[in-house]
Design an enzyme around this catalytic site. Structure first.
Site: not given
Ligand code: T1G
Length: 723
Positions: A115, A135
């Site tokens: 976004e 999301e």
């Molecule tokens: N927020 C907080 N922590 C996050 C995070 C996030 N978005 N994404 C990853 N982490 C932490 C995760 O818990 C882990 O922590 C570490 O980072 C590494 O992640 C406004 C409302 C990016 C593809 O859904 O899909 O935006 O366990 O082990 O395999 O519209 O993480 O090490 O303590 O998964 O390399 C939308 C979610 C949010 C992306 C990387 N975004 N993340 O994968 O590592 S909603 C997502 C992922 C939003 C807007 C809306 C994956 C990754 P720890 P990992 P990875």
């Protein structure tokens, strides 16, 4: 470098302002990040040294979205709406920058990350980058204009696909769809700066909010929404967020950008406060927490797995071999007779052919995978493999002999894994002479498809073996969950209660179809009977036979005799053309069979059960209560580390609906007091085999939840089976 913010850096390079988000590990939009990006863009707009600006991520990725940890702090609809308005205003401000603003993407631009990128005027990306609006996988919709800007850039059909499924789109496709504007093959920042200077030269700013042609004609774009909504009827299985995304997209098309955004903000608020979202967020973190074993630190040494072997080429053994071949690891597949080996290989070939004919893999991938599987009738070559997985019949003597053989024929550091689903791994671990190297690796049927790998820790399994097991799970594209060595471990121990209830409901008067449909309506991909027809009725029947032969009783209460009758009749499920359902030759469509009702009636008469009509609600309540109650026992006894571990297993091993979070989280949302009341009621009605789990009683009485149970009261180490 200007230390204007710890989280976002600003510098001038070749007359371009470079704005770098630096919030490890994934540059999430934690509090302070959006504000700092906006401030940096304002600064670039005013900076006489900057002709354009580039937004880029530090470390391994662009922005992976909102910081999911903060969702819990959204307390009310009003506060969600207020926050969303603030972020929309920030993005509008960024988009209104008078100088060209370019997002430079590597790693992933997800959710709020995409976004922000779409509020920039252009997007460039490295070839390996991916973009997405995931999301929906968190039970919400894009909340920072994603449902409004994405259809304007990529058209309604593509935006609908992304926002309702949440998949990551590779750069090349994103380019073709208009989501990004150029792929940078070399250094990303240099390429982005060059692109920015081109745009500064041509005076180009392009606001995605103003692009209308991709959502014209409106009737066609709205028809795409209707089509998506219809398709969701089959795939969404009771989840609400995918429909909410369609609704927001319709607003984008019908109302224009500003009113559409206002609608998105409202729909987002409803979603973010929903049980569905809370469940999916918990699951997101649980899926990552399962990799954390309290007494096995991250830096525990592991063995490199370069080659593998599987003993037993039955349904499971063949599927396990396919997993290794798919991961590019050569694997020996051993059987006792040529016929069994040929049969196993034929099934493997058929599975690959079916994937190839559906376009899931290419002919080349299929040939390569098949070339990595070497069939054998001997232990030749076992002395050089790094891991052997035993997948022979579920019989202790056979397992003991196999492990004694494996201890003899493999090299000393070879991992000896067992696909047992119930038996005491310590017993055959000892037979190998190398118990530290023995671990349970329990696959789920079909083994080449299901994501779960249940890893079982024996009393002598070493930390290196556990860490290697977790690594193998990742390598095989599975999600590994470590559990303790109790009968049935965690997955099948709970399934036994799930199935018990299904069988008893059948005897009490519900039909196989009603029970299956009630569970499908709840969100399962298939009901208990359909599932058993896929996995094979013979599997459970043989375990029961074995238990009887060693004088053991199943602990989960009265057992229906109907599954054993089916076994005696040779009705093993899909593979024999009949089980709980009837199947026509070559078809997997279950056809109800009146014979089952006759058998259920007969079994009910034998147990003096009065048959009655039942509601779907009662069916779901009985079955999910049985699961939660036994899950509580497992937690209390310390055979699973956390409630989230159980939930991850049920979601990935059995298809428990993600939007309900798993059986333990679901029980929390029903309310543990309600769950406990049900157990008491069932006990009064059906008998003493309904025991309330002590942990359930304790938490329900204290008004607690499984997930809220304090860390201090949880075991740090998995329990061991008492012998
Ligand atoms: N927020 C907080 N922590 C996050 C995070 C996030 N978005 N994404 C990853 N982490 C932490 C995760 O818990 C882990 O922590 C570490 O980072 C590494 O992640 C406004 C409302 C990016 C593809 O859904 O899909 O935006 O366990 O082990 O395999 O519209 O993480 O090490 O303590 O998964 O390399 C939308 C979610 C949010 C992306 C990387 N975004 N993340 O994968 O590592 S909603 C997502 C992922 C939003 C807007 C809306 C994956 C990754 P720890 P990992 P990875």
């Amino acid at each position: 470098m200007d230390p204007m913010s710890e989280l976002v850096h600003y510098e001038i390079r070749d007359q371009v302002a470079v704005i770098t988000v630096d919030n490890p590990p994934v540059n999430a939009l934690s509090p302070g990040v959006p504000e700092a990006i906006e401030a940096a863009v304002s600064r670039a707009a005013k900076d006489p040294q900057a002709r354009a600006a580039v937004l880029i991520g530090a470390g391994s990725t662009f922005i992976a979205g909102a910081d999911i940890r903060f969702f819990e702090t959204i307390a009310s609809r009003e506060s969600s709406i207020e926050r969303s308005h603030a972020i929309h205003a920030r993005l509008a401000h960024i988009e209104n920058c008078s100088k060209p603003l370019i997002a430079a993407i590597h790693g992933t631009a997800l959710g709020g990350g995409l976004e922000f990128a779409m509020a920039c005027h252009y997007r460039v990306a490295v070839p390996a980058a991916k973009v997405g609006q995931p999301e929906v996988l968190l039970g919400i919709i894009p909340g920072a204009g994603g449902t409004q800007r994405l259809p304007r850039l990529a058209g309604a059909a593509m935006a609908l696909e992304m926002c309702t499924h949440g998949q990551h789109i590779p750069a090349e496709r994103a380019l073709a769809e208009g989501i990004i504007d150029r792929i940078i093959a070399g250094d990303l920042l240099s390429g982005a700066i060059a692109f920015a200077l081109e745009k500064a030269q041509s005076g180009g700013v392009r606001k995605s909010r103003e692009i209308e042609e991709k959502i014209q004609p409106r009737a066609a774009a709205l028809a795409a929404c209707t089509k998506t909504r219809e398709a969701l009827g089959k795939t969404a299985r009771g989840a609400r967020a995918p429909y909410a995304a369609v609704e927001a997209m319709e607003a984008a098309i019908e109302l224009g950008f500003d009113a559409g955004s206002a609608r998105e903000i409202e729909i987002f608020a409803d979603c973010v406060l929903s049980t569905e979202s809370h469940a999916m967020v918990k699951l997101f973190f649980a899926e990552r927490e399962v990799a954390k074993i309290p007494d096995v630190p991250k830096d525990t040494p592991t063995l490199e797995i370069r080659s593998a072997a599987v003993v037993g080429a039955g349904t499971m053994g063949g599927g396990i071999a396919m997993n290794y071949a798919n991961a590019g690891i050569p694997v020996l597949l051993k059987e006792v007779t040529q016929e069994a080996l040929d049969r196993g290989l034929a099934i493997i070939r058929k599975n690959y052919q079916s994937s190839a004919s559906k376009g899931r893999i290419s002919q080349q991938q299929m040939d390569r995978a098949l070339s990595l599987i070497t069939p054998t009738l001997t232990f030749d070559g076992f002395d050089s493999v790094d891991i052997v997985t035993e997948a022979v019949f579920e019989n202790m003597d056979l397992k003991k002999t196999t492990f004694a053989d494996l201890g003899r024929v493999t090299k000393p550091d070879c991992i000896l894994a067992s696909n047992t689903s119930t038996l005491d791994i310590d017993e055959f671990a000892r037979a190998s002479g190398r118990p530290a190297k023995v671990i349970g690796t329990h696959y789920f049927s079909p083994a080449n498809v299901m994501k779960l790998l249940e890893l079982v820790r024996g009393s002598e399994t070493s930390k290196e073996t556990i860490a290697t097991g977790m690594k193998i799970a990742k390598k095989l594209n599975k999600i590994g969950v470590l559990v303790g060595n109790c009968f049935g471990f965690v997955a099948n121990r709970m399934v036994a209660y799930y199935m018990r209830e299904a069988y008893l409901l059948l005897e009490e008067g519900a039909s196989v179809q009603q029970i299956d449909q009630a569970l499908v309506h709840f969100g399962m991909p298939v009901g208990p009977f359909g599932m058993q027809d896929i996995a094979g009725i013979d599997v459970g029947a043989r375990i029961r036979q074995y238990l009887r032969s060693i004088g053991k009783e199943r602990s989960e209460g009265p057992q229906s005799v109907v599954p054993d009758w089916l076994f005696d009749m040779g009705r093993y499920g899909q593979k024999t053309g009949a089980g709980w359902y009837h199947y026509e030759a070559g078809s997997r469509t279950p056809i109800p069979d009146p014979l089952i009702d006759d058998l259920a009636r007969k079994a009910a008469a034998e147990r003096c059960v009065t048959r009655r009509a039942m509601t779907d609600e009662e069916i779901v309540a009985r079955i999910t209560t049985a699961l939660a109650n036994e899950g509580a026992n497992i937690l209390d006894e310390g055979f699973a580390l956390r409630p989230g571990d159980i939930d991850v297993m049920y979601v990935h091993g059995f298809g428990f609906p993600r939007h309900r979070g798993g059986p333990m989280y679901y029980a929390d949302t029903v309310g543990l007091k309600t769950v406990l009341d049900r157990v008491h009621r069932y006990r009064a009605e059906f008998g003493d085999y309904w025991h309330p789990a002590p942990l359930l009683e304790q938490l329900a009485t204290a008004g607690g939840t499984f997930y809220g149970r304090s860390r201090e009261s949880r075991p740090r180490e998995l329990a061991q089976r008492s012998h």
